[in-house]
Each structure stands twice: as C-alpha cells, then as structure tokens.
Design an enzyme around this catalytic site. Structure first.
Site, PDB file in Angstrom:
ATOM      1  CG  HIS A  59      37.846  59.864 -12.189  1.00 41.04           C
ATOM      2  ND1 HIS A  59      38.909  59.101 -11.780  1.00 41.04           N
ATOM      3  CD2 HIS A  59      38.225  60.446 -13.357  1.00 41.04           C
ATOM      4  CE1 HIS A  59      39.896  59.228 -12.653  1.00 41.04           C
ATOM      5  NE2 HIS A  59      39.511  60.032 -13.620  1.00 41.04           N
ATOM      6  CD  GLU A  83      36.466  61.169 -16.771  1.00 39.61           C
ATOM      7  OE1 GLU A  83      37.489  61.307 -17.451  1.00 39.61           O
ATOM      8  OE2 GLU A  83      36.311  60.217 -15.975  1.00 39.61           O
ATOM      9  CG  ASP A 136      38.559  57.899 -19.287  1.00 40.07           C
ATOM     10  OD1 ASP A 136      39.098  59.015 -19.202  1.00 40.07           O
ATOM     11  OD2 ASP A 136      38.301  57.192 -18.291  1.00 40.07           O
ATOM     12  CG  HIS A 140      41.858  55.860 -17.856  1.00 40.09           C
ATOM     13  ND1 HIS A 140      43.196  55.580 -17.660  1.00 40.09           N
ATOM     14  CD2 HIS A 140      41.716  57.190 -17.605  1.00 40.09           C
ATOM     15  CE1 HIS A 140      43.832  56.680 -17.319  1.00 40.09           C
ATOM     16  NE2 HIS A 140      42.962  57.677 -17.277  1.00 40.09           N
ATOM     17  CG  ASP A 183      39.359  62.495 -20.452  1.00 44.53           C
ATOM     18  OD1 ASP A 183      39.902  63.098 -21.396  1.00 44.53           O
ATOM     19  OD2 ASP A 183      39.975  62.179 -19.413  1.00 44.53           O
TER      20      ASP A 183
END
Length: 324
Positions: free
Chosen positions: A50, A70, A72, A86, A130
């Site tokens: 993450h 993942e 962002d 993020h 993301d």
C-alpha cells in the site's frame, strides 16, 4: 529385472544407467505434474503493498513479499499527472508525504519488470495506480486519461529494450470519473496500443458505491473484461464484510457480472482480518504489511498461494462452493 544383451560390461552398465535415469526423470515429471495440478487448484492471491509512492519504497515492499504495488497519482488542476503522492490524512502509522515524479516512478517500474533488465524482479507482477481525479473537471479528467496513457506507452511499452511485463490496474473512486476511462481508451487506440492495453490494463472503481451502479457504468463504457472490484476502508477503522461478500458473489456469477474478474480488500493490516478476507473469497488485499499476508498464506497453503506472472489477473475463478 532388466536384462542386458550387450557384449561388454561397460556397455551394459551404460544401458542400465540410462534406464535408471529415464525412470527417475519420469517419476520426477509425474510428481511435478501432480504438484502443479495441486497448485493450480489453489486460489492465487495478489499481495498489494500500500501507498508505495517513493522509489526507495518499491524494493522495500517487494522484499517484504509483495507481488504487487499500489501508488497514488496526484494531478494538477488541468489534469497533468505530477507525483506519486498521497498526502495527509492517510493510513495510521504511515508517512503520508513520500513522493516521486510520476515519470521517474514509471521509469523505475520498467527497470524492475523488464525481463532483460539486470534489476528484474520476477515476482513483481502488477501495479495499481490510485488516480486522484475526483476533484477535477470533466475536461481535466479527459486530459488526465490521455496523459496517463502517453506515460504508460512511453515508459512501459515502447522505446529501446524489453517492455514491462507487469499488469496494471487503473483505479479511481467514483462512476462520475469515467471520462478518464473514455479518454485513456481512445488515446491508446489512436497510438496503436489498443491490443496491448486489452492485455495489460484493468479497471477498478474503489469508492464503495453501489455495485449495481458500478456494473452499469462499465456497461455504458463498453468494458466487457478486466474489471477488478474493491471494498474497504482505512486501516484506522473497521468495516463490515457485507459489501465485500456481495462483490465476491457477483464475481462468482457470470450472469450477475461477466466482466468482473477479481475482488480485493483494502487496507488490511491485522492477520486476523486477512484470514477473514480469505475465507470470504477475495483474490487480493492491499496492505501496509505484506510480510504478514505472506505468513497468513503459509497457514492457508492448502487452498491459497501468491499469484505469479503466469496467473492472469483477468481470469474469473469462482469458489468451488458458493455461499450466495
């Protein structure tokens, strides 16, 4: 007992050794075939690290056992992708401010996922982006789709050297963001990479909206394959599994949602929650602690395993016994 009719003892020994070697190889191949068959029956799991937004974090998470990452993607107001970032707030116990320029990030991803590279990581098989696009205007979302398509084509699929072998899931929060999808698909088609996109690109709408509404949005776009569906909440909070179980049921049914191939859960850090999610029937999890998911998969080794590059993220694998 085998008999040897050769004139010399040496010739006879050679024949016997050859026979023994053939028997040994045949036995090993049978055992490997049985093992492969047993492995094929296990559910492949995508262990998604993450918020891996800084280049230095990429191999840290891979070393912890993640087979997917993942990141962002943050855009300016015009829809230009700027940073893998993020910002605050984010998950508990994480640094929210790590970042990299998107272009530089993708260059590093290619180094790690191109088989000819000296830095190739065979176990790194999927990247989830993301996309922070919900606050953009429709025009900016369209620009974002074109720009992300151009970056993926340039940094992962074209130029000198082998292209990246990994799969990519493009994730965005809401059905109102689908202008991004239209623009992305038009761009890759106009650039001559439509077939590569069909092979390598999947989609996810992550904002916990009504599942029927999400399915209808894909149908409106003409997307008939490569759909992932998520359910979840920040690791700081807890959430019922009701919607997650509903998504798994829809995945299991070709009639309910043919294009839905995989269901994953986010963000899962407790081993007890990981075990519960596996029992529900998920195909993957986003976690801050991929080593904990590796440990859990070892406990579930009879039924689950880490996905590898031979596992298609676009293959629907229904549960043998559905609870729907």
């Amino acid at each position: 007992m085998a008999h040897c009719y050769y004139n010399s003892k040496r010739g006879c020994n050679r024949v016997m050794k050859t026979v023994a070697l053939v028997v040994l190889i045949s036995t090993v191949m049978v055992e490997e075939s049985r093992g492969d068959s047993q492995e094929d029956k296990k559910r492949p799991i995508w262990n998604i690290g993450h918020m891996v937004n800084a280049v230095k974090q990429i191999e840290e998470f891979l070393d912890l056992g993640a087979n997917a990452l993942e990141a962002d993607v943050t855009f300016d107001d015009n829809g230009n992708p700027k940073w893998t970032y993020h910002g605050t707030p984010c998950d508990c116990f994480r640094d929210c401010l790590r970042w990299e320029y998107v272009d530089e990030y993708l260059k590093r991803i290619r180094e790690l996922t191109s088989p000819g590279s000296s830095k190739f990581r065979k176990g790194f098989i999927l990247l989830m982006l993301d996309l922070k696009i919900s606050k953009l205007s429709d025009n900016a979302k369209s620009k974002a789709g074109k720009e992300i398509a151009d970056m993926i084509i340039k940094r992962l699929w074209s130029g000198s050297g082998e292209k990246a072998q990994l799969y990519i899931v493009l994730s965005f929060p809401y059905v109102n963001d689908i202008e991004f999808v239209r623009a992305f698909r038009e761009r890759v088609k106009s650039k001559g990479f439509a077939s590569e996109a069909e092979k390598r690109i999947g989609w996810d709408i992550s904002g916990n909206e009504d599942l029927g509404k999400i399915r209808d949005a894909y149908q409106k776009l003409g997307i008939t394959d490569n759909v992932w569906q998520s359910d979840g909440i920040t690791n700081c909070l807890t959430r019922s599994h009701d919607r997650l179980a509903e998504a798994v049921c829809k995945r299991d049914s070709d009639k309910e949602w043919p294009s839905l191939k995989k269901v994953y859960y986010w963000t899962v850090d407790k081993q007890s929650s990981m075990k519960e999610a596996l029992k529900v029937g998920v195909d993957g999890m986003i976690t801050n602690d991929p080593d904990d998911l590796v440990a859990v998969l070892n406990e579930f080794s009879g039924t689950h395993r880490l996905a590898n590059i031979n596992d298609s993220p676009w293959q629907k694998i229904p549960r043998p016994k559905s609870n729907c």
